[in-house]
Design an enzyme around this catalytic site. Structure first.
Site, mmCIF file in Angstrom:
data_model
loop_
_atom_site.group_PDB
_atom_site.id
_atom_site.type_symbol
_atom_site.label_atom_id
_atom_site.label_comp_id
_atom_site.label_asym_id
_atom_site.label_seq_id
_atom_site.Cartn_x
_atom_site.Cartn_y
_atom_site.Cartn_z
ATOM 1 C CB CYS A 237 -21.835 -27.419 3.730
ATOM 2 S SG CYS A 237 -22.294 -25.792 4.392
ATOM 3 C CG HIS A 291 -20.518 -27.846 7.974
ATOM 4 N ND1 HIS A 291 -20.211 -27.691 6.640
ATOM 5 C CD2 HIS A 291 -20.341 -29.169 8.243
ATOM 6 C CE1 HIS A 291 -19.845 -28.858 6.128
ATOM 7 N NE2 HIS A 291 -19.926 -29.770 7.074
ATOM 8 C CG ASN A 303 -19.207 -33.070 5.659
ATOM 9 O OD1 ASN A 303 -18.641 -32.181 6.274
ATOM 10 N ND2 ASN A 303 -18.637 -34.260 5.489
#
Length: 341
Positions: A237, A291, A303
Site C-alpha cells: 500500500c 493502510h 489501493n
C-alpha cells in the site's frame, strides 16, 4: 510547457488511459477535481488546536494545554517540534545524548526542565514533564528575542536552532542555511497537525499521482513491494503511494504512518482526488495507521489491499478510516526521515 499545461495534459492522459471499464472513475476524478475552486473558497483565518487523530491520544491533552503557553507557539507547532525530535518515541536517545520525547540534552534540561505533573520529580523521560518543559523552553527563547523585528515564532525557532544571540545579532532569522531550513521545516510540518478553519487548498500534483496509480491496477499485491523489476513491478500500500507521488517530484517516506504528516488534513466531505486516505487500528493514534490509498473521488480509492489481492478500487468508508492528507511538496520535505522504518 507551463505547470497548468502539464496538469491539463495529465488529466487528458487519465481520461484516455482508463478505458471503457474505468470511465466512471475518470468522471469521478475529473468532476471532483473541477469543483476544487468551490471547495477552497471562504474567509481566511488562523488554524487553532489539533486536527482529529493528529497526535497520539495520550499526548493530545498535554500538547493542547501547553501549546498555548505563550503567543509564539501553538499546539500544532509544539506537536511538529516533538514529532521532528522523536517521532513520539518517549524513550528516544540520540548519539548526542539528547533524551526523551522532546530530546533535551541534560544541560538544557537542568536549566529548563519543569515538573509538569507535580510529582516532585523533573523526569526527562516522562512526557508529562518533557512536553510542558519543551513549551516552557520555547517561550523562554521567545522572551529573549521579543524585541527583535519580524515574526516572533520564526525568531523563536531560529533561537532554538542557532541561539538567541545569533537572532539578536542579525535582527531576525540569521543567514544560516541550517537555521532557515529548520524554521521552514517546523512551520510547514505544523500544518499537518492543525485543525483547519478554512478549506485546504487542492494539490496540482494529484493528477499525476492518480495517473500512475491507475496504471498499476490489476497487479498482485506484494508486501514490501516498491515496484522494482526484481519484484515484478508489484507494490504494497505505501509502496504504491510513494511511487505515485515520486512521479510528480514528491518524495514521501516509505511507511504509511509517516506519510500521514506529508500535508494538511482535509475533512471527509472536503476530499479531492489525489488525497491520501488512511486506516488505523486506533483512531486516536496515527502511529497505529496500517493502510493507505489514493482517493479518486466518489468515495473510492486506488489501493494495494493485502496479500492475495490485486491493486484495485475500493470504498474508503470503513470503521478504521482515520482521515486523509493532502500531500504537499514542502510537507513531504519537512518529514523526519529518521522516523521511517
Amino acid at each position: 510547457m507551463g505547470e497548468d499545461g502539464r496538469v491539463r495534459k495529465v488529466w487528458l492522459g487519465v481520461s484516455v488511459g482508463l478505458g471503457v471499464s474505468f470511465s466512471f472513475v475518470a468522471l469521478l476524478v475529473v468532476g471532483t477535481y473541477m469543483v476544487a475552486a468551490n471547495l477552497v473558497g471562504g474567509a481566511g483565518g488562523k488554524a487553532v488546536g489539533l486536527a482529529k487523530g493528529a497526535v497520539p491520544a495520550p499526548y493530545e491533552p498535554l500538547i493542547q494545554r501547553y501549546g498555548n503557553t505563550c503567543p509564539a507557539i501553538n499546539p500544532a507547532l509544539l506537536a511538529a517540534q516533538l514529532y521532528q525530535e522523536s517521532g513520539w518515541n518517549a524513550k528516544a536517545q540520540s548519539p548526542a545524548n539528547a533524551k526523551g520525547i522532546a530530546q533535551f540534552i541534560p544541560a538544557t534540561w537542568a536549566s529548563h526542565g519543569v515538573d509538569g505533573n507535580k510529582d516532585g520529580v523533573k523526569d526527562i523521560w516522562d512526557p508529562q514533564d518533557a512536553i510542558p518543559s519543551a513549551a516552557a523552553y520555547d517561550c523562554s527563547l521567545a522572551k529573549y528575542v521579543k524585541d527583535v523585528p519580524g515574526n516572533q515564532t520564526h525568531n523563536m525557532l531560529a533561537s532554538y536552532n542557532a541561539g538567541a544571540y545569533a537572532v539578536i545579532k542579525y535582527g531576525g532569522v540569521p543567514p544560516y542555511r541550517e537555521t532557515q531550513n529548520y524554521v521552514k521545516t517546523i512551520t510547514t510540518l505544523a500544518k499537518s497537525f492543525e485543525a483547519p478553519v478554512q478549506k485546504v487548498q487542492p494539490s496540482r500534483q494529484s493528477a499525476g499521482a492518480i495517473y500512475f496509480a491507475q496504471k498499476q491496477l490489476g497487479k498482485p499485491y506484494l508486501w514490501g513491494g516498491n515496484g522494482t523489476p526484481e519484484q515484478g513491478g508489484r507494490f504494497d500500500c505505501s509502496g504504491l503511494t510513494k511511487a505515485a507521488y515520486k512521479t510528480v517530484g514528491i518524495d514521501l517516506p516509505r511507511v504509511a504512518n509517516d506519510q500521514w504528516n506529508a500535508g494538511p488534513h482535509p475533512k471527509r466531505n472536503e476530499l479531492l482526488p489525489g488525497d491520501l486516505v488512511f486506516f488505523a487500528y486506533d483512531l486516536d493514534d496515527p502511529r497505529s495507521i496500517h493502510h493507505v490509498g489514493i482517493y479518486v473521488g466518489g468515495g473510492y480509492m486506488i489501493n494495494a489491499p493485502y496479500t492475495g489481492a490485486v491493486i484495485r478500487f475500493d470504498k474508503i468508508d470503513s470503521p478504521d478510516y482515520i482521515g486523509a492528507t493532502r500531500v504537499t511538496q514542502d510537507g513531504a520535505k519537512a518529514l523526519p526521515r529518521a522516523n521511517s522504518a
